[in-house]
Motif scaffolding. Structure first.
Motif, PDB file in Angstrom:
ATOM      1  N   MET A 256       0.833  -1.206   0.000  1.00  0.00           N
ATOM      2  CA  MET A 256       0.000   0.000   0.000  1.00  0.00           C
ATOM      3  C   MET A 256       0.868   1.256   0.000  1.00  0.00           C
ATOM      4  O   MET A 256       0.615   2.211  -0.759  1.00  0.00           O
ATOM      5  N   SER A 257       1.916   1.272   0.824  1.00  0.00           N
ATOM      6  CA  SER A 257       2.822   2.417   0.852  1.00  0.00           C
ATOM      7  C   SER A 257       3.580   2.540  -0.458  1.00  0.00           C
ATOM      8  O   SER A 257       3.891   3.659  -0.900  1.00  0.00           O
ATOM      9  N   TRP A 258       3.870   1.423  -1.092  1.00  0.00           N
ATOM     10  CA  TRP A 258       4.531   1.462  -2.405  1.00  0.00           C
ATOM     11  C   TRP A 258       3.610   2.099  -3.442  1.00  0.00           C
ATOM     12  O   TRP A 258       4.053   2.914  -4.274  1.00  0.00           O
ATOM     13  N   LEU A 259       2.327   1.753  -3.407  1.00  0.00           N
ATOM     14  CA  LEU A 259       1.377   2.357  -4.348  1.00  0.00           C
ATOM     15  C   LEU A 259       1.229   3.853  -4.105  1.00  0.00           C
ATOM     16  O   LEU A 259       1.061   4.630  -5.052  1.00  0.00           O
ATOM     17  N   ILE A 260       1.288   4.259  -2.846  1.00  0.00           N
ATOM     18  CA  ILE A 260       1.163   5.683  -2.528  1.00  0.00           C
ATOM     19  C   ILE A 260       2.380   6.452  -3.021  1.00  0.00           C
ATOM     20  O   ILE A 260       2.258   7.606  -3.462  1.00  0.00           O
ATOM     21  N   GLY A 261       3.568   5.837  -2.985  1.00  0.00           N
ATOM     22  CA  GLY A 261       4.762   6.499  -3.491  1.00  0.00           C
ATOM     23  C   GLY A 261       5.985   6.423  -2.611  1.00  0.00           C
ATOM     24  O   GLY A 261       7.094   6.183  -3.115  1.00  0.00           O
ATOM     25  N   ASN A 367      14.943  -1.968  10.663  1.00  0.00           N
ATOM     26  CA  ASN A 367      14.221  -0.831  10.091  1.00  0.00           C
ATOM     27  C   ASN A 367      13.335  -1.259   8.934  1.00  0.00           C
ATOM     28  O   ASN A 367      13.445  -0.769   7.805  1.00  0.00           O
ATOM     29  N   LEU A 368      12.432  -2.182   9.208  1.00  0.00           N
ATOM     30  CA  LEU A 368      11.521  -2.682   8.184  1.00  0.00           C
ATOM     31  C   LEU A 368      10.247  -1.854   8.159  1.00  0.00           C
ATOM     32  O   LEU A 368       9.760  -1.403   9.189  1.00  0.00           O
ATOM     33  N   GLY A 369       9.689  -1.692   6.956  1.00  0.00           N
ATOM     34  CA  GLY A 369       8.387  -1.082   6.837  1.00  0.00           C
ATOM     35  C   GLY A 369       8.412   0.341   6.316  1.00  0.00           C
ATOM     36  O   GLY A 369       9.471   0.945   6.121  1.00  0.00           O
ATOM     37  N   PRO A 370       7.237   0.920   6.091  1.00  0.00           N
ATOM     38  CA  PRO A 370       7.137   2.271   5.525  1.00  0.00           C
ATOM     39  C   PRO A 370       7.270   3.350   6.581  1.00  0.00           C
ATOM     40  O   PRO A 370       7.157   3.100   7.787  1.00  0.00           O
ATOM     41  N   SER A 371       7.510   4.561   6.104  1.00  0.00           N
ATOM     42  CA  SER A 371       7.535   5.734   6.978  1.00  0.00           C
ATOM     43  C   SER A 371       6.097   6.161   7.253  1.00  0.00           C
ATOM     44  O   SER A 371       5.314   6.382   6.321  1.00  0.00           O
TER      45      SER A 371
END
Length: 433
Positions: A256-261, A367-371
């Motif tokens: 989802m964060s990848w799709l957002i940018g 440090n895994l995952g989106p900001s």
């Protein structure tokens, strides 16, 4: 139903929820203990592993203390003598929230809502605390002080969600405190914003799940090769698969964060985003097979998906606004809903991104995952733009011209009009003096 009975049933269902969450991990581990180890080792080791996995899934941190030799054997050359695991397997957390919502809805159907909610959360907190006490070991152990608080907060979020859903199902029911604090129009704007934001985020998460499913399908051969390289056996493979299923919702939220940018981080903060690729090697976990080595710059077109999710949600929300009493359909009203849904959607996305990330191990799994703030800000803007387009399109569609009067008249209607005209002329002629 008496107050004591409501409290007992709610607490009992909370304990059952904890038992099911523990049993999902404990059952295959017990099979491994019985079949592969022939019950030669202590079963307490496998109990602690299942308890650790359950508590980690709920969001409880765990301390790990490895000597250098053990760290090197596990492929963690950057490991220090001790570190903390902070990532949660959201499969466990989502199941717990779902079961908590069931408890909340059942408590809301009685006259003792607060009693049932407090009893259920207290029972779950007590269970988590006891499990944390029994899961301590020299090498790995959950933080005991966090166990009741974090686990109780996860289950309590589901209880509150269930109570809110029950109240929302009753359209005429408005809590007196909420009615005194906000007027009718303000409540309508807030409710519409929350409804639109929730629908938009749900659509975006669904699109992310479809993306992960497609990636799993297209990279299935690579995942099978990683399974074969691990040589875990049948029972070990089942256990590994269950562990990956627990982290599958995390992968959906990262997509989802990848799709957002903004993308998501893997190892030392390296971002996996549209137009970028892996900068480091990953451990041989089959689930990591879906991460592409590189994505072209044109992949930024994917940000259209959050905008479309907001547009669809806005278009559907407009129908609810026009059916409200009084109608909520002026340009100012729609602008307020668009802004409110953008803010609410951004907060939801930030919370989901924060919930899905953390640290699993030093090195490539740190440090895994989106900001959270990047996902929330950019996601809220994209959803808000789509929401504005959807609401405006629905509004203009409702304000469009009615073309029914310009249609070609039906032959029967024309004939009837001629008959009426003939009768009118006949009456007019014979009534003259």
């Amino acid at each position: 139903m008496t107050r004591a009975l409501v409290a007992f049933l709610a607490a009992f269902e909370a304990v059952i929820t904890a038992a099911i969450g523990l049993g999902v991990g404990l059952a295959p581990l017990t099979l491994v203990w019985a079949v592969q180890y022939h019950m030669a080792t202590s079963w307490a080791v496998f109990w602690r592993a299942a308890a650790d996995a359950w508590l980690l899934g709920l969001g409880v941190d765990a301390h790990v203390d490895l000597d250098q030799l053990t760290a090197a054997s596990l492929g963690l050359p950057g490991a220090v003598p001790s570190f903390t695991v902070t990532i949660a397997g959201l499969g466990v957390a989502l199941f717990t929230v779902f079961m908590g919502a069931r408890v909340g809805r059942r408590a809301a159907e009685t006259s003792f809502v607060l009693t049932g909610a407090i009893a259920a959360v207290a029972a779950f907190m007590l269970t988590a605390w006891v499990v944390a006490l029994t899961a301590q070991a020299e090498v790995f152990g959950p933080v005991i002080a966090q166990a009741p608080l974090v686990a109780g907060a996860t289950f309590g979020a589901g209880v509150v969600l269930g109570i809110g859903l029950d109240w929302a199902a009753e359209r005429d029911h408005v809590p007196p405190a909420l009615a005194r604090l906000f007027g009718v129009e303000t409540r309508a704007a807030i409710a519409a914003s929350l409804r639109a934001a929730t629908a938009a985020v749900a659509l975006l998460v669904a699109a992310s799940a479809v993306l992960v499913a497609l990636l799993l399908f297209t990279h299935f051969g690579k995942a099978v090769s990683l399974y074969e390289a691990l040589q875990a056996g049948y029972l070990g493979g089942v256990t590994l698969t269950l562990a990956q299923l627990a982290f599958l919702p995390n992968a959906v939220l990262w997509a989802m964060s990848w799709l957002i940018g903004p993308g998501f981080a893997l190892g030392g903060g390296a971002a996996i985003a549209p137009g970028s690729g892996l900068s480091t090697s990953l451990p041989g976990v089959p689930l990591f097979a879906i991460i592409p080595a590189h994505s072209p710059a044109i992949a930024f077109v994917a940000i259209v998906i959050p905008v479309l999710a907001g547009a669809v949600s806005g278009f559907l929300t407009h129908r609810t606004l026009t059916r409200s009493t009084p109608p909520f359909d002026t340009p100012v009203d729609l602008a307020l809903v668009a802004v409110g849904s953008a803010v609410a959607g951004g907060l939801m996305l930030a919370l989901l991104a924060w919930w899905s990330g953390g640290t699993l191990a030093p090195g490539a799994l740190a440090n895994l995952g989106p900001s959270a703030w990047k996902t929330g800000v950019f996601g809220g803007l994209e959803l808000g733009v789509g929401m504005a387009f959807g609401l405006a399109a629905a509004h203009l569609r409702g304000q469009s011209l009615d073309w029914t009067s310009l249609r070609k008249p039906d032959s029967q209607v024309v004939e009837k009009a001629r008959e009426v005209a003939s009768e009118r002329d006949f009456v007019t002629t014979h009534e003259r003096p």
